[in-house]
Design an enzyme around this catalytic site. Structure first.
Site, mmCIF file in Angstrom:
data_model
loop_
_atom_site.group_PDB
_atom_site.id
_atom_site.type_symbol
_atom_site.label_atom_id
_atom_site.label_comp_id
_atom_site.label_asym_id
_atom_site.label_seq_id
_atom_site.Cartn_x
_atom_site.Cartn_y
_atom_site.Cartn_z
ATOM 1 N N HIS A 36 -4.281 -14.448 10.814
ATOM 2 C CA HIS A 36 -3.649 -14.187 9.521
ATOM 3 C C HIS A 36 -3.882 -12.770 8.995
ATOM 4 O O HIS A 36 -3.004 -12.197 8.360
ATOM 5 C CB HIS A 36 -4.220 -15.190 8.518
ATOM 6 C CG HIS A 36 -3.658 -15.069 7.134
ATOM 7 N ND1 HIS A 36 -2.320 -15.295 6.851
ATOM 8 C CD2 HIS A 36 -4.240 -14.758 5.942
ATOM 9 C CE1 HIS A 36 -2.114 -15.125 5.548
ATOM 10 N NE2 HIS A 36 -3.258 -14.790 4.983
ATOM 11 N N ARG A 92 -12.351 -11.725 4.781
ATOM 12 C CA ARG A 92 -11.698 -11.412 3.504
ATOM 13 C C ARG A 92 -11.599 -12.642 2.610
ATOM 14 O O ARG A 92 -11.208 -13.718 3.052
ATOM 15 C CB ARG A 92 -10.296 -10.869 3.750
ATOM 16 C CG ARG A 92 -9.480 -10.708 2.487
ATOM 17 C CD ARG A 92 -8.171 -10.037 2.758
ATOM 18 N NE ARG A 92 -7.229 -10.855 3.468
ATOM 19 C CZ ARG A 92 -6.384 -11.698 2.884
ATOM 20 N NH1 ARG A 92 -6.376 -11.875 1.581
ATOM 21 N NH2 ARG A 92 -5.520 -12.376 3.620
ATOM 22 N N SER A 112 -6.368 -9.098 -0.638
ATOM 23 C CA SER A 112 -5.744 -8.104 0.241
ATOM 24 C C SER A 112 -4.680 -7.282 -0.476
ATOM 25 O O SER A 112 -4.674 -6.048 -0.408
ATOM 26 C CB SER A 112 -5.130 -8.827 1.432
ATOM 27 O OG SER A 112 -4.284 -7.960 2.107
ATOM 28 N N HIS A 149 -6.217 -18.056 9.338
ATOM 29 C CA HIS A 149 -5.943 -18.872 8.147
ATOM 30 C C HIS A 149 -5.996 -20.333 8.585
ATOM 31 O O HIS A 149 -5.427 -20.694 9.615
ATOM 32 C CB HIS A 149 -4.558 -18.523 7.593
ATOM 33 C CG HIS A 149 -4.323 -19.017 6.204
ATOM 34 N ND1 HIS A 149 -4.227 -20.362 5.897
ATOM 35 C CD2 HIS A 149 -4.171 -18.353 5.032
ATOM 36 C CE1 HIS A 149 -4.022 -20.480 4.593
ATOM 37 N NE2 HIS A 149 -3.989 -19.282 4.047
ATOM 38 N N ALA A 201 0.834 -1.206 0.000
ATOM 39 C CA ALA A 201 0.000 0.000 0.000
ATOM 40 C C ALA A 201 0.868 1.254 0.000
ATOM 41 O O ALA A 201 0.653 2.171 -0.808
ATOM 42 C CB ALA A 201 -0.931 -0.015 1.215
ATOM 43 N N GLU A 204 -8.091 -20.458 -5.247
ATOM 44 C CA GLU A 204 -8.055 -20.510 -3.772
ATOM 45 C C GLU A 204 -9.478 -20.584 -3.247
ATOM 46 O O GLU A 204 -10.446 -20.357 -4.000
ATOM 47 C CB GLU A 204 -7.321 -19.277 -3.221
ATOM 48 C CG GLU A 204 -5.825 -19.316 -3.521
ATOM 49 C CD GLU A 204 -5.049 -18.112 -3.020
ATOM 50 O OE1 GLU A 204 -5.680 -17.132 -2.596
ATOM 51 O OE2 GLU A 204 -3.816 -18.159 -3.066
ATOM 52 N N ARG A 214 -12.425 -19.199 4.219
ATOM 53 C CA ARG A 214 -11.506 -19.474 5.338
ATOM 54 C C ARG A 214 -12.180 -19.630 6.690
ATOM 55 O O ARG A 214 -11.754 -20.436 7.503
ATOM 56 C CB ARG A 214 -10.527 -18.308 5.465
ATOM 57 C CG ARG A 214 -9.483 -18.400 4.469
ATOM 58 C CD ARG A 214 -8.479 -17.326 4.637
ATOM 59 N NE ARG A 214 -7.657 -17.434 3.456
ATOM 60 C CZ ARG A 214 -6.808 -16.529 3.046
ATOM 61 N NH1 ARG A 214 -6.640 -15.436 3.741
ATOM 62 N NH2 ARG A 214 -6.107 -16.717 1.974
HETATM 63 P P1 FAD Z 1 2.537 -4.355 5.162
HETATM 64 O O1 FAD Z 1 3.074 -4.970 3.930
HETATM 65 O O2 FAD Z 1 2.341 -5.250 6.330
HETATM 66 O O3 FAD Z 1 3.547 -3.196 5.544
HETATM 67 C C1 FAD Z 1 3.409 -2.489 6.748
HETATM 68 C C2 FAD Z 1 4.484 -1.420 6.779
HETATM 69 O O4 FAD Z 1 4.213 -0.512 7.833
HETATM 70 C C3 FAD Z 1 5.881 -1.939 7.024
HETATM 71 O O5 FAD Z 1 6.780 -1.258 6.182
HETATM 72 C C4 FAD Z 1 6.156 -1.557 8.465
HETATM 73 O O6 FAD Z 1 7.522 -1.330 8.729
HETATM 74 C C5 FAD Z 1 5.390 -0.260 8.557
HETATM 75 N N1 FAD Z 1 5.018 0.111 9.917
HETATM 76 C C6 FAD Z 1 4.130 -0.502 10.746
HETATM 77 N N2 FAD Z 1 4.087 0.133 11.918
HETATM 78 C C7 FAD Z 1 4.953 1.173 11.829
HETATM 79 C C8 FAD Z 1 5.375 2.170 12.724
HETATM 80 N N3 FAD Z 1 4.906 2.265 13.980
HETATM 81 N N4 FAD Z 1 6.304 3.062 12.302
HETATM 82 C C9 FAD Z 1 6.817 2.997 11.038
HETATM 83 N N5 FAD Z 1 6.447 2.065 10.158
HETATM 84 C C10 FAD Z 1 5.542 1.169 10.555
HETATM 85 N N6 FAD Z 1 -2.692 -11.292 0.717
HETATM 86 C C11 FAD Z 1 -2.974 -11.545 -0.580
HETATM 87 O O7 FAD Z 1 -3.743 -10.805 -1.212
HETATM 88 N N7 FAD Z 1 -2.418 -12.630 -1.194
HETATM 89 C C12 FAD Z 1 -1.581 -13.484 -0.568
HETATM 90 O O8 FAD Z 1 -1.089 -14.430 -1.153
HETATM 91 C C13 FAD Z 1 -1.281 -13.246 0.793
HETATM 92 N N8 FAD Z 1 -0.470 -14.092 1.486
HETATM 93 C C14 FAD Z 1 -0.128 -13.773 2.770
HETATM 94 C C15 FAD Z 1 0.792 -14.592 3.448
HETATM 95 C C16 FAD Z 1 1.199 -14.249 4.732
HETATM 96 C C17 FAD Z 1 2.172 -15.133 5.452
HETATM 97 C C18 FAD Z 1 0.681 -13.092 5.350
HETATM 98 C C19 FAD Z 1 1.109 -12.713 6.731
HETATM 99 C C20 FAD Z 1 -0.238 -12.293 4.683
HETATM 100 C C21 FAD Z 1 -0.640 -12.626 3.397
HETATM 101 N N9 FAD Z 1 -1.543 -11.824 2.696
HETATM 102 C C22 FAD Z 1 -1.848 -12.100 1.399
HETATM 103 C C23 FAD Z 1 -1.997 -10.554 3.267
HETATM 104 C C24 FAD Z 1 -1.148 -9.416 2.662
HETATM 105 O O9 FAD Z 1 0.185 -9.846 2.545
HETATM 106 C C25 FAD Z 1 -1.191 -8.179 3.540
HETATM 107 O O10 FAD Z 1 -2.498 -7.866 3.895
HETATM 108 C C26 FAD Z 1 -0.609 -6.993 2.774
HETATM 109 O O11 FAD Z 1 0.679 -7.307 2.308
HETATM 110 C C27 FAD Z 1 -0.561 -5.765 3.664
HETATM 111 O O12 FAD Z 1 0.153 -4.769 3.001
HETATM 112 P P2 FAD Z 1 0.275 -3.335 3.643
HETATM 113 O O13 FAD Z 1 1.009 -2.504 2.664
HETATM 114 O O14 FAD Z 1 -1.045 -2.885 4.118
HETATM 115 O O15 FAD Z 1 1.181 -3.568 4.952
HETATM 116 C C1 SIN Z 2 -2.355 -17.860 1.026
HETATM 117 O O1 SIN Z 2 -1.480 -17.965 0.177
HETATM 118 O O2 SIN Z 2 -3.021 -18.785 1.479
HETATM 119 C C2 SIN Z 2 -2.648 -16.501 1.551
HETATM 120 C C3 SIN Z 2 -3.516 -15.811 0.598
HETATM 121 C C4 SIN Z 2 -4.187 -14.668 1.273
HETATM 122 O O3 SIN Z 2 -3.973 -14.403 2.451
HETATM 123 O O4 SIN Z 2 -4.964 -14.011 0.583
#
Ligand code: FAD
Ligand code: SIN
Length: 534
Positions: A352, A387, A392, A239, A18, A115, A291
């Site tokens: 998750h 979700r 995501s 999850h 994001a 999925e 899920r």
């Molecule tokens: P994130 O990528 O979590 O980034 C958060 C950022 O905020 C980081 O840079 C962190 O350092 C920063 N931050 C947080 N707090 C602070 C602070 N206090 N000060 C400064 N910086 C801070 N979703 C899918 O759609 N497909 C998938 O296949 C999938 N697989 C997944 C597998 C796993 C193991 C996990 C855990 C999640 C998965 N998800 C998947 C969910 C998805 O990865 C996340 O929802 C998504 O990446 C979140 O992105 P984001 O940019 O919101 O935050």
């Molecule tokens: C997974 O690969 O099962 C995670 C996918 C997701 O969180 O959307």
């Protein structure tokens, strides 16, 4: 001239999908500073496995993706938001291809996997490590852009608001953030005309979670303390298939394993031979049910039979298929002595994803002027009560861009920040007992797991609430007396987030999606959001 030391045009807190999407969409016109808690790739984005959902195949339709999202979300989703996001998905994937994300191909087309909850193959992926490839591509593009400054190792403490102005204006704007520099231990002030929270989820409020160490709900807690509304925090997603391993508590086994034909089986137990495929007993969609359904079924079987785990088996698809589709997971498990081409994988559900969060509109705007949010920390209306898999990352791309577009289009209406007071450094005493922080971290995560987990009751939620109230006094006292450290900041946010989750869960007097309570087992006829007002 500004008196604020680190002033920029747009400040983004978070460097995952994001945050970096927003940065890349702003940088041609504005100076952008992006903060990360530790490394730039420390968020959940880099850990994503399965992929990104988008309608790309003839025969699939936007309506079908919308319907699948609404069914998984138990009708709580905002349909217009779902339609908006689903409609943007093919363009978001095209941009990632332009940035060089090496998605798997089948001939000239993107290879699509399937999925749970999806009625078509519509997940683009990079083997079973999609998030790593996406993070690398976004990060390289951001590093190469002269207007983007990536600042690792800054732990944001609290938003700088009107309350922190040298001359109080009463405007109610957000002007940036105070953050601890991990290298110096000093608190720095970052100011901007617009601030975007892209801080990810709050998975680490639970003992077992697939999320990285930093998923402590910081953005949600900061926005709440600054006066923004938060919604639907009761919908914490579990999850179904996290590896059961007493040393490695957070390794995900992607949903695509079930999507590609994996079966959930009961293991051998107390002299009884296992092997029973139990999901068809619970839902006609079997392993491909959403899920919440699969996680609850596993939880039910584990509790009914006194098991430690259940089995996920894909060995019947053959070694070449398994190694070809899941190379990362195959190698990881082999290193732990499990050959998934020949034997089943022990799995348990684990926290998750955080479905609720800071309320935003279609432009990523929060309630507070100058403050935007995108990604897992936000509540956009896309996910509803649960979700849908692989929606995501998609939300991160779509709302990262929406927030950026709104800022660009309304730049003239965003006033430059006034002089903001520096952090009060009078609290110079180092904590006398670091053990308090560790003890409270563990305590919160354990009672959230036991009392606010997959199956809830009002009594369990009240027990959790009671403990949160007690700990809040202790943590507030601690926070008020000692120098702020990254661990203390996270503890304070973990507790704040746990409180928001429990308050939302107590307010919902029905079972819907991820919120299942024995005291109100039925779903009410009309869906409503749980909105908390500070
Ligand atoms: P994130 O990528 O979590 O980034 C958060 C950022 O905020 C980081 O840079 C962190 O350092 C920063 N931050 C947080 N707090 C602070 C602070 N206090 N000060 C400064 N910086 C801070 N979703 C899918 O759609 N497909 C998938 O296949 C999938 N697989 C997944 C597998 C796993 C193991 C996990 C855990 C999640 C998965 N998800 C998947 C969910 C998805 O990865 C996340 O929802 C998504 O990446 C979140 O992105 P984001 O940019 O919101 O935050
Ligand atoms: C997974 O690969 O099962 C995670 C996918 C997701 O969180 O959307």
């Amino acid at each position: 001239m500004t008196v604020n030391p680190h002033d920029t045009d747009v400040l983004i807190i978070g460097s995952g999908a994001a945050g970096l999407t927003a940065a890349l969409n702003l940088a041609d016109r504005f100076r952008v500073t992006v903060l990360a808690k530790s490394r730039i790739d420390d968020g959940s984005t880099a850990w994503a496995q399965g992929g990104i959902a988008a309608v790309l195949e003839p025969g699939d339709t936007f309506d079908s993706h919308v319907e699948d999202t609404m069914v998984a979300g138990a009708g709580l989703n905002q349909r217009e938001t779902v339609e908006f996001v689903v409609g943007q998905a093919p363009r978001a994937i095209a941009r990632l291809v332009e940035l060089g994300v090496p998605f798997n191909m089948e001939g000239n087309a993107l290879h699509l996997t399937r999925e749970g909850g999806h009625s078509h193959r519509r997940i683009v992926h990079v083997n079973d490590a999609t998030g790593w490839a996406v993070q690398q591509a976004l990060q390289h593009a951001a590093e190469a852009h002269p207007n983007i400054t990536l600042v690792p190792n800054r732990v944001a403490i609290d938003l700088a608001t009107s309350r922190h102005e040298m001359r109080y204006s009463g405007a109610g704007n957000v002007w940036g953030v105070y953050a601890v520099n991990r290298e110096t231990g000093r608190v720095e002030l970052f100011t901007a005309r617009a601030t975007i929270l892209a801080t990810g989820g709050a998975g680490r409020t639970y003992l077992f979670s697939t999320a990285p160490r930093g998923a402590t709900g910081d953005g949600i807690a900061m926005a709440w303390r600054a006066g923004a509304r938060v919604a639907n925090m009761e919908f914490m997603q579990f999850h179904p298939t996290c590896l059961y391993n007493l040393d490695i508590k957070n390794f995900l086994i992607t949903e695509a394993v079930r999507g590609e034909g994996g079966h959930l089986l009961l293991p051998d137990h107390q002299g009884v031979a296992g092997g029973h495929r139990f999901m068809p007993d619970f839902d006609p969609r079997a392993e491909l049910a959403p899920r919440d359904v699969v996680a609850r079924a596993i939880d039910h079987e584990i509790k009914r039979l006194g098991l430690d785990y259940v089995h996920l088996d894909i060995s019947h698809k053959g070694a070449e298929f398994v190694r070809g589709h899941f190379p990362t997971i195959y190698e990881k498990l082999l290193g732990l002595g499990i050959d998934m081409t020949r034997e089943p994988i022990p799995v348990v559900p684990a926290q998750h994803y955080t479905c609720g969060g800071i309320i935003i509109d279609r432009d990523g705007r929060t309630d507070l002027p100058g403050l935007y949010a995108a990604g897992e920390c936000s509540e956009s209306g896309l996910h509803g009560a649960n979700r849908l898999a692989s929606n995501s990352l998609l939300e991160c791309f779509v709302f990262g861009e929406s927030a950026a577009s709104h800022i660009a289009a309304h730049w003239a209406d965003l006033p430059p920040p006034p002089a903001i007071r520096p952090w009060d450094e009078s609290r110079v005493a180092d904590s006398d007992e670091e053990v308090v922080i560790k003890q409270n971290w563990t305590e919160i995560r354990r009672f959230m797991w036991n009392y606010v987990g997959i199956v809830r009751t009002t009594k369990r939620l009240e027990r959790a609430q009671h403990r949160i109230n007690m700990l809040s006094e202790e943590v507030d006292d601690y926070y008020g007396h000692f120098r702020v450290t990254p661990d203390l900041i996270e503890l304070r946010n973990l507790l704040q987030t746990a409180d928001l989750i429990v308050r939302c869960a107590l307010a919902r007097r029905e079972s819907r999606g991820l919120h299942y309570t024995l005291d109100y087992p039925h779903m009410l006829p009309i869906a409503h959001d749980t909105i908390l007002v500070p």
